[in-house]
Motif scaffolding. Structure first.
Motif, PDB file in Angstrom:
ATOM      1  N   SER A  54      -6.693  -8.554   1.771  1.00  0.00           N
ATOM      2  CA  SER A  54      -7.503  -7.256   1.979  1.00  0.00           C
ATOM      3  C   SER A  54      -7.978  -7.211   3.504  1.00  0.00           C
ATOM      4  O   SER A  54      -8.130  -6.009   4.114  1.00  0.00           O
ATOM      5  CB  SER A  54      -8.682  -6.937   0.997  1.00  0.00           C
ATOM      6  OG  SER A  54      -9.724  -7.780   1.180  1.00  0.00           O
ATOM      7  N   TYR A 102      -5.863   0.192   5.907  1.00  0.00           N
ATOM      8  CA  TYR A 102      -5.006   0.508   4.693  1.00  0.00           C
ATOM      9  C   TYR A 102      -5.604  -0.421   3.276  1.00  0.00           C
ATOM     10  O   TYR A 102      -6.135  -1.263   3.541  1.00  0.00           O
ATOM     11  CB  TYR A 102      -3.466  -0.001   4.794  1.00  0.00           C
ATOM     12  CG  TYR A 102      -2.681   0.786   5.503  1.00  0.00           C
ATOM     13  CD1 TYR A 102      -2.772   1.992   6.009  1.00  0.00           C
ATOM     14  CD2 TYR A 102      -1.296   0.320   5.748  1.00  0.00           C
ATOM     15  CE1 TYR A 102      -2.065   2.820   6.821  1.00  0.00           C
ATOM     16  CE2 TYR A 102      -0.517   1.420   6.604  1.00  0.00           C
ATOM     17  CZ  TYR A 102      -0.605   2.426   6.899  1.00  0.00           C
ATOM     18  OH  TYR A 102       0.251   3.401   7.521  1.00  0.00           O
ATOM     19  N   ARG A 103      -5.547   0.322   2.237  1.00  0.00           N
ATOM     20  CA  ARG A 103      -6.034  -0.173   0.962  1.00  0.00           C
ATOM     21  C   ARG A 103      -4.759  -0.661   0.215  1.00  0.00           C
ATOM     22  O   ARG A 103      -3.779   0.018   0.051  1.00  0.00           O
ATOM     23  CB  ARG A 103      -6.772   0.767   0.354  1.00  0.00           C
ATOM     24  CG  ARG A 103      -7.294   0.024  -1.005  1.00  0.00           C
ATOM     25  CD  ARG A 103      -7.927   1.398  -1.994  1.00  0.00           C
ATOM     26  NE  ARG A 103      -8.296   1.034  -3.121  1.00  0.00           N
ATOM     27  CZ  ARG A 103      -7.640   0.515  -4.416  1.00  0.00           C
ATOM     28  NH1 ARG A 103      -6.363   0.674  -4.384  1.00  0.00           N
ATOM     29  NH2 ARG A 103      -8.441   0.171  -5.459  1.00  0.00           N
ATOM     30  N   ILE A 104      -4.683  -2.017  -0.391  1.00  0.00           N
ATOM     31  CA  ILE A 104      -3.729  -2.456  -1.127  1.00  0.00           C
ATOM     32  C   ILE A 104      -3.769  -2.007  -2.311  1.00  0.00           C
ATOM     33  O   ILE A 104      -4.814  -1.927  -3.265  1.00  0.00           O
ATOM     34  CB  ILE A 104      -3.732  -4.073  -1.279  1.00  0.00           C
ATOM     35  CG1 ILE A 104      -3.723  -4.930   0.232  1.00  0.00           C
ATOM     36  CG2 ILE A 104      -2.661  -4.830  -1.941  1.00  0.00           C
ATOM     37  CD1 ILE A 104      -4.204  -6.126   0.152  1.00  0.00           C
ATOM     38  N   ASP A 105      -2.748  -1.469  -2.774  1.00  0.00           N
ATOM     39  CA  ASP A 105      -2.465  -0.645  -4.257  1.00  0.00           C
ATOM     40  C   ASP A 105      -1.901  -1.679  -5.358  1.00  0.00           C
ATOM     41  O   ASP A 105      -1.989  -1.474  -6.353  1.00  0.00           O
ATOM     42  CB  ASP A 105      -1.638   0.414  -4.079  1.00  0.00           C
ATOM     43  CG  ASP A 105      -2.308   1.448  -3.002  1.00  0.00           C
ATOM     44  OD1 ASP A 105      -3.696   1.865  -3.428  1.00  0.00           O
ATOM     45  OD2 ASP A 105      -1.603   2.010  -2.295  1.00  0.00           O
ATOM     46  N   CYS A 111       0.812  -1.208   0.163  1.00  0.00           N
ATOM     47  CA  CYS A 111      -0.075   0.073  -0.208  1.00  0.00           C
ATOM     48  C   CYS A 111       0.852   0.992   0.055  1.00  0.00           C
ATOM     49  O   CYS A 111       1.904   1.352   0.735  1.00  0.00           O
ATOM     50  CB  CYS A 111      -1.020   0.040   1.176  1.00  0.00           C
ATOM     51  SG  CYS A 111      -0.258   0.044   2.754  1.00  0.00           S
TER      52      CYS A 111
END
Length: 175
Positions: A110, A125-128, A49
């Motif tokens: 996720s 947190y968002r996985i990018d 992320c």
């Protein structure tokens, strides 16, 4: 030197972290992309992320990974969770999976990023980016986190640390 690593983008507009995402639904979309490109392979998949890398955009991180084979570009920067009670060296944390039609991976990633980040940083947190490695090029490190009694196999080291890029099968950006 920048490696020519296959890079894919999966569009998942419903994957946001302002509220808890539907990990199962998002996972199915991302897993389908992994199945499309890596079916039958045993892989080690690391989520990244961008907020964990201040001052770096997703594009910056993709270029860093292509150059170094990993997102850990600063040898002096300590990542969260790299300490273990055995003091073992760990190059990266990731999930190992055999890519099959029944594989379920991204829902676990996720969920872990969402809830783990809240526990550690008080914000989800968002996985990018997903970094997809050839499992044969990595070795699992049996380790134990401080304050836990169970042994974990989520840490890995490169079998050939001088050629980390060789282990990288692909990069998946999540937009």
């Amino acid at each position: 030197m920048t490696m020519n690593v296959p890079t894919f983008t999966v569009r998942v507009p419903q994957y946001q972290v302002d509220t808890e995402p539907d990990h199962n639904a998002v996972g199915k979309v991302v897993d389908a992309e992994l199945q499309k490109h890596f079916m039958g392979r045993t892989v080690v998949v690391r989520g990244v992320c961008s907020p964990s890398h201040p001052g770096k955009t997703v594009d910056d991180l993709v270029e860093i990974v292509k150059r170094h084979g990993v997102d850990r570009y600063d040898p002096h920067r300590k990542g969260h969770g790299y300490e273990n009670i055995d003091g073992k060296h760990i190059d990266l944390f990731a999930f190992r999976r055999k890519v099959t039609p029944r594989m379920r991976l991204f829902k676990d990633l996720s969920w872990g990023f969402y809830h783990g980040a809240i526990a550690s940083h008080r914000t989800p947190y968002r996985i990018d980016i997903l970094l997809v490695y050839d499992a044969a090029q990595l070795k699992a490190v049996l380790h134990q986190y401080e304050g836990r009694t169970d042994k974990k196999r989520d840490g890995f080291v490169f079998r050939d640390p001088e050629r980390k890029q060789k282990a990288l099968l692909g990069i998946v950006t999540i937009s």
